[in-house]
Motif scaffolding. Structure first.
Motif, PDB file in Angstrom:
ATOM      1  N   UNK A  92     -16.877   5.377   6.243  1.00  0.00           N
ATOM      2  CA  UNK A  92     -15.703   6.164   6.605  1.00  0.00           C
ATOM      3  C   UNK A  92     -14.729   5.425   7.497  1.00  0.00           C
ATOM      4  N   UNK A  93     -15.252   4.707   8.471  1.00  0.00           N
ATOM      5  CA  UNK A  93     -14.395   3.957   9.392  1.00  0.00           C
ATOM      6  C   UNK A  93     -13.644   2.852   8.655  1.00  0.00           C
ATOM      7  N   UNK A  94     -14.359   2.101   7.838  1.00  0.00           N
ATOM      8  CA  UNK A  94     -13.725   1.005   7.099  1.00  0.00           C
ATOM      9  C   UNK A  94     -12.671   1.530   6.123  1.00  0.00           C
ATOM     10  N   UNK A  95     -12.980   2.622   5.449  1.00  0.00           N
ATOM     11  CA  UNK A  95     -12.018   3.180   4.496  1.00  0.00           C
ATOM     12  C   UNK A  95     -10.791   3.739   5.210  1.00  0.00           C
ATOM     13  N   UNK A  96     -11.003   4.369   6.345  1.00  0.00           N
ATOM     14  CA  UNK A  96      -9.864   4.870   7.117  1.00  0.00           C
ATOM     15  C   UNK A  96      -8.967   3.711   7.554  1.00  0.00           C
ATOM     16  N   UNK A  97      -9.568   2.634   8.011  1.00  0.00           N
ATOM     17  CA  UNK A  97      -8.790   1.446   8.408  1.00  0.00           C
ATOM     18  C   UNK A  97      -8.020   0.887   7.215  1.00  0.00           C
ATOM     19  N   UNK A  98      -8.674   0.821   6.050  1.00  0.00           N
ATOM     20  CA  UNK A  98      -8.011   0.305   4.844  1.00  0.00           C
ATOM     21  C   UNK A  98      -6.816   1.172   4.460  1.00  0.00           C
ATOM     22  N   UNK A  99      -6.967   2.486   4.534  1.00  0.00           N
ATOM     23  CA  UNK A  99      -5.870   3.378   4.170  1.00  0.00           C
ATOM     24  C   UNK A  99      -4.735   3.274   5.187  1.00  0.00           C
ATOM     25  N   UNK A 100      -5.063   3.103   6.446  1.00  0.00           N
ATOM     26  CA  UNK A 100      -4.030   2.901   7.469  1.00  0.00           C
ATOM     27  C   UNK A 100      -3.253   1.614   7.169  1.00  0.00           C
ATOM     28  N   UNK A 101      -3.954   0.564   6.787  1.00  0.00           N
ATOM     29  CA  UNK A 101      -3.297  -0.708   6.445  1.00  0.00           C
ATOM     30  C   UNK A 101      -2.397  -0.536   5.225  1.00  0.00           C
ATOM     31  N   UNK A 102      -2.864   0.193   4.214  1.00  0.00           N
ATOM     32  CA  UNK A 102      -2.030   0.467   3.034  1.00  0.00           C
ATOM     33  C   UNK A 102      -0.778   1.240   3.446  1.00  0.00           C
ATOM     34  N   UNK A 103      -0.956   2.242   4.285  1.00  0.00           N
ATOM     35  CA  UNK A 103       0.173   3.065   4.725  1.00  0.00           C
ATOM     36  C   UNK A 103       1.197   2.240   5.496  1.00  0.00           C
ATOM     37  N   UNK A 104       0.721   1.407   6.408  1.00  0.00           N
ATOM     38  CA  UNK A 104       1.626   0.551   7.180  1.00  0.00           C
ATOM     39  C   UNK A 104       2.342  -0.429   6.252  1.00  0.00           C
ATOM     40  N   UNK A 105       1.600  -1.057   5.354  1.00  0.00           N
ATOM     41  CA  UNK A 105       2.203  -2.004   4.421  1.00  0.00           C
ATOM     42  C   UNK A 105       3.241  -1.348   3.527  1.00  0.00           C
ATOM     43  N   UNK A 106       2.936  -0.155   3.051  1.00  0.00           N
ATOM     44  CA  UNK A 106       3.876   0.570   2.202  1.00  0.00           C
ATOM     45  C   UNK A 106       5.148   0.916   2.969  1.00  0.00           C
ATOM     46  N   UNK A 107       4.985   1.402   4.191  1.00  0.00           N
ATOM     47  CA  UNK A 107       6.148   1.770   5.011  1.00  0.00           C
ATOM     48  C   UNK A 107       6.988   0.545   5.373  1.00  0.00           C
ATOM     49  N   UNK A 108       6.335  -0.544   5.724  1.00  0.00           N
ATOM     50  CA  UNK A 108       7.073  -1.760   6.069  1.00  0.00           C
ATOM     51  C   UNK A 108       7.815  -2.322   4.860  1.00  0.00           C
ATOM     52  N   UNK A 109       7.157  -2.328   3.704  1.00  0.00           N
ATOM     53  CA  UNK A 109       7.801  -2.844   2.488  1.00  0.00           C
ATOM     54  C   UNK A 109       9.015  -1.999   2.117  1.00  0.00           C
ATOM     55  N   UNK A 110       8.902  -0.717   2.294  1.00  0.00           N
ATOM     56  CA  UNK A 110      10.003   0.201   1.971  1.00  0.00           C
ATOM     57  C   UNK A 110      11.234  -0.114   2.821  1.00  0.00           C
ATOM     58  N   UNK A 111      11.019  -0.559   4.049  1.00  0.00           N
ATOM     59  CA  UNK A 111      12.128  -0.793   4.981  1.00  0.00           C
ATOM     60  C   UNK A 111      12.720  -2.201   4.909  1.00  0.00           C
ATOM     61  N   UNK A 112      12.050  -3.101   4.196  1.00  0.00           N
ATOM     62  CA  UNK A 112      12.574  -4.465   4.073  1.00  0.00           C
ATOM     63  C   UNK A 112      13.841  -4.461   3.223  1.00  0.00           C
ATOM     64  N   UNK A 113      14.740  -5.364   3.529  1.00  0.00           N
ATOM     65  CA  UNK A 113      15.996  -5.454   2.785  1.00  0.00           C
ATOM     66  C   UNK A 113      15.863  -6.435   1.627  1.00  0.00           C
ATOM     67  N   UNK A 114      15.255  -7.564   1.892  1.00  0.00           N
ATOM     68  CA  UNK A 114      15.099  -8.629   0.901  1.00  0.00           C
ATOM     69  C   UNK A 114      13.955  -8.285  -0.056  1.00  0.00           C
ATOM     70  N   UNK A 115      14.181  -8.420  -1.355  1.00  0.00           N
ATOM     71  CA  UNK A 115      13.162  -8.107  -2.360  1.00  0.00           C
ATOM     72  C   UNK A 115      11.914  -8.969  -2.192  1.00  0.00           C
ATOM     73  N   UNK A 116      12.109 -10.236  -1.927  1.00  0.00           N
ATOM     74  CA  UNK A 116      10.962 -11.139  -1.766  1.00  0.00           C
ATOM     75  C   UNK A 116      10.112 -10.737  -0.561  1.00  0.00           C
ATOM     76  N   UNK A 117      10.747 -10.287   0.500  1.00  0.00           N
ATOM     77  CA  UNK A 117      10.018  -9.811   1.682  1.00  0.00           C
ATOM     78  C   UNK A 117       9.231  -8.534   1.373  1.00  0.00           C
TER      79      UNK A 117
END
Length: 152
Positions: A92-117
């Motif tokens: 449970x702990x590892x999966x929660x951490x993985x989902x948090x990382x996915x969520x952060x990555x998704x949110x950060x990617x959404x806010x990037x301006x450059x497509x490559x970034x």
């Protein structure tokens, strides 16, 4: 209800792994080939995160119903590297951490301006999450806990 949750959790495992692998391959291709980050690409990014969140919801519900987890918390002296500890703490702990990382990555990617970034952000965060997920899934060959590939 517990059996249905186990079945759904097992099926969604494959949806999570498949969508993560697909999104990572898409990000590798986009990053190295400098392809544009389209609405379809953004939908794939978002869908992968949504599938992971659905799996987390099923997992949390399953966690509250699990006899292994209930046993662990009623017998705290059982803390060792057993299947009970794996499902009560590690999984449970590892999966929660993985989902948090996915969520952060998704949110950060959404806010990037450059497509490559955007592709680079998805590639890094989703790959780290996939590695954690692979380590925390109770594969049939896992030394910590074994479960079949599909549970009926």
């Amino acid at each position: 209800m517990y059996a249905i949750l186990l079945f759904l959790h097992g099926i969604f495992r494959w949806l999570v792994v498949t969508s993560l692998v697909y999104t990572i391959v898409m990000a590798v291709k986009g990053y190295f080939e400098n392809t544009p980050f389209t609405k379809k690409t953004d939908l794939i990014r978002h869908s992968t995160a949504t599938i992971a969140h659905l799996q987390l919801t099923i997992g949390f519900t399953l966690y509250t119903q699990s006899p292994l987890v209930k046993y662990f918390f009623t017998n705290p002296k059982t803390f060792d590297l057993s299947e009970i500890t794996f499902f009560s703490i590690i999984h449970g702990t590892a999966m929660l951490i993985a989902i948090i990382i996915i969520t952060i990555g998704s949110a950060l990617a959404k806010r990037k301006v450059n497509d490559r970034d955007k592709f680079k952000t998805i590639l890094i965060y989703y790959s780290i999450a996939l590695l954690i997920i692979f380590l925390a899934i109770p594969w049939p060959f896992s030394p910590l806990s074994q479960r079949p590939y599909i549970r009926f």
